[in-house]
Design an enzyme around this catalytic site. Structure first.
Site, PDB file in Angstrom:
ATOM      1  CE  LYS A  94      31.588  59.258  61.989  1.00 22.86           C
ATOM      2  NZ  LYS A  94      31.978  60.440  62.176  1.00 22.86           N
TER       3      LYS A  94
ATOM      4  CE1 TYR B 219      18.165  47.275  32.223  1.00 18.73           C
ATOM      5  CE2 TYR B 219      19.828  46.985  34.073  1.00 18.73           C
ATOM      6  CZ  TYR B 219      18.477  46.685  33.676  1.00 18.73           C
ATOM      7  OH  TYR B 219      17.826  45.919  34.179  1.00 18.73           O
TER       8      TYR B 219
ATOM      9  CG  MET C  57      19.351  45.582  42.227  1.00 17.90           C
ATOM     10  SD  MET C  57      17.534  45.394  42.543  1.00 17.90           S
ATOM     11  CE  MET C  57      16.873  47.020  41.783  1.00 17.90           C
TER      12      MET C  57
ATOM     13  NE  ARG D   9      29.228  68.220  61.112  1.00 16.38           N
ATOM     14  CZ  ARG D   9      30.131  67.140  60.894  1.00 16.38           C
ATOM     15  NH1 ARG D   9      29.804  66.583  59.870  1.00 16.38           N
ATOM     16  NH2 ARG D   9      30.874  66.752  61.601  1.00 16.38           N
TER      17      ARG D   9
HETATM   18  C1  LIG Z   1      33.256  60.680  61.966  1.00 16.38           C
HETATM   19  C2  LIG Z   1      34.044  61.791  63.037  1.00 16.38           C
HETATM   20  C3  LIG Z   1      35.553  61.640  63.010  1.00 16.38           C
HETATM   21  C4  LIG Z   1      36.347  60.502  62.471  1.00 16.38           C
HETATM   22  O1  LIG Z   1      36.610  60.868  60.905  1.00 16.38           O
HETATM   23  P1  LIG Z   1      37.559  60.305  60.040  1.00 16.38           P
HETATM   24  O2  LIG Z   1      37.720  61.352  59.044  1.00 16.38           O
HETATM   25  O3  LIG Z   1      36.680  59.127  59.483  1.00 16.38           O
HETATM   26  O4  LIG Z   1      38.884  60.005  60.817  1.00 16.38           O
HETATM   27  C5  LIG Z   1      36.016  62.188  64.245  1.00 16.38           C
HETATM   28  N1  LIG Z   1      35.373  63.064  64.702  1.00 16.38           N
HETATM   29  C6  LIG Z   1      34.174  63.366  64.687  1.00 16.38           C
HETATM   30  C7  LIG Z   1      33.570  64.535  65.499  1.00 16.38           C
HETATM   31  C8  LIG Z   1      33.436  62.875  63.773  1.00 16.38           C
HETATM   32  O5  LIG Z   1      31.978  63.034  63.270  1.00 16.38           O
END
Ligand SMILES: *Cc1c(COP(=O)(O)O)cnc(C)c1O
Length: 360
Positions: free
Chosen positions: A37, A256, A304, A134
């Protein structure tokens, strides 16, 4: 190398990606889906998928990401972790053979209220909320939801899943509590619980499919263990070059807000990377930067497009000297810790201005 003239780029090593995937496989009893993702945590989703032909499957957040994979001829199973946001997503899932998470009854209501009647059957994973709070169905509602999904002629319930809130901690009691709630549901279905931390902590021994994310990219999910100790190899190394060198006198400030004041005369190298590339603006003085193979320290606020580095103790630094911000010599986890964040965020925040260069 990049076809661009700016010397700033992220090198992505697909051999190390494959090595890390095999580490996940070796520590898993059955299958491992590669979580890609958010553009494969900034590494480039399609290229990472193409580099993981050996993966049992992929997991993405949303149908849009899954569709990009299918459009690029990725044929392995694809799991959509957030499932449908509306009826359109179910239709795309049926048409493109996507596996869908159901985490809320409303997602099934959209099907019930429509004339959804696909030719293909959509494989469904039911997500159980075992304590993360969640998304997910509470365990006491699991049986009802299972029956609801199983009664759909267009759906095939294959897997029960849950997600850990604390699998990266030294104390795994919360993780075990979540797993106890999960396995108390007698479903007869395949199960999937583990993220990277749970895989590496050995909490996935009952998984039919584990879900490896951050470990694929060579970063440790644990604050208490390094990637090297886990036999993970960095996939991304972030590179730039020195574009200016100059002397600063004792007592003078750099950058800065005059954050850094030279405690003695020093030599400063300016490097062509900044928060416009995703280098963390909150990186404090002292954050490690590798200049021509030598460990140096950030001196002054990140701009930047540029950072300033103390190279007083370095030999053979000149304009054009190579710089590594993170990668093989400086672990992304070390930079993340300095900036009070995690590697996940540093990877995801790398901006499109940084070309990704792939090597086998
Ligand atoms: C992102 C995600 C993972 C992977 O998690 P990592 O800590 O990057 O291994 C696994 N399961 C779900 C439901 C996720 O959203």
């Amino acid at each position: 190398m990049t076809g661009l003239t700016r010397p700033t780029f992220a090198q992505i090593c697909l051999a190390n990606l494959q090595h890390n995937y095999l580490q996940a496989k070796q520590r898993s009893p059955n299958q491992v889906y590669a979580v890609i993702k958010a553009d494969a945590y900034g590494h480039g989703m399609v290229q990472v998928a193409q580099g993981l032909t050996l993966a049992d499957g992929f997991a993405v957040a949303c149908v849009d990401e899954a569709m990009t994979l299918r459009a690029n001829h990725i044929t392995q199973p694809i799991l959509v972790l957030e499932g449908a946001y509306g009826l359109d997503d179910w239709q795309l899932a049926a048409a493109h053979n996507l596996q869908m998470v159901v985490h809320h009854g409303e997602q099934l209501d959209w099907l019930d209220k429509s004339d959804f009647n696909s030719t293909g059957v959509v494989r469904v994973w039911l997500k159980i909320n075992t304590g993360m709070n969640r998304v997910g169905i509470r365990p006491e509602q699991a049986k009802l939801m299972m029956a609801r999904i199983q009664s759909h002629s267009n759906l095939m319930l294959s897997t029960l899943m849950t997600h850990h809130a604390c699998s990266d901690e030294v104390d795994l009691s919360t993780a075990h509590t979540q797993l106890d709630r999960f396995y108390a549901i007698d479903s007869g279905l395949d199960s999937s619980s583990a993220n990277s931390a749970a895989i590496l902590a050995g909490l996935n021994q009952q998984d039919h499919i584990s879900r490896a994310g951050i470990m694929l990219y060579g970063s440790s999910p644990f604050a208490h263990q390094t990637s090297v100790s886990l036999n993970l190899k960095p996939v991304m190394s972030l590179h730039s070059e020195v574009i200016s060198l100059h002397q600063v006198k004792q007592g003078e400030a750099i950058g800065y807000g005059r954050r850094f004041i030279a405690s003695q005369d020093m030599q400063v190298a300016v490097v062509a990377i900044g928060y416009g590339d995703g280098y963390p603006r909150h990186a404090p003085d002292g954050t490690p930067v590798l200049v021509n193979g030598q460990r140096c320290e950030l001196a002054g606020k990140v701009s930047m497009d540029m950072i300033t580095v103390d190279v007083s103790h370095c030999t053979q630094v000149s304009i054009g000297s190579p710089v590594e911000l993170w990668g093989n010599q400086i672990s992304v986890d070390e930079v993340a810790t300095c900036s009070q964040t995690i590697s996940y965020e540093l990877f995801c925040r790398l901006t499109p201005r940084v070309p990704r260069c792939y090597e086998g």
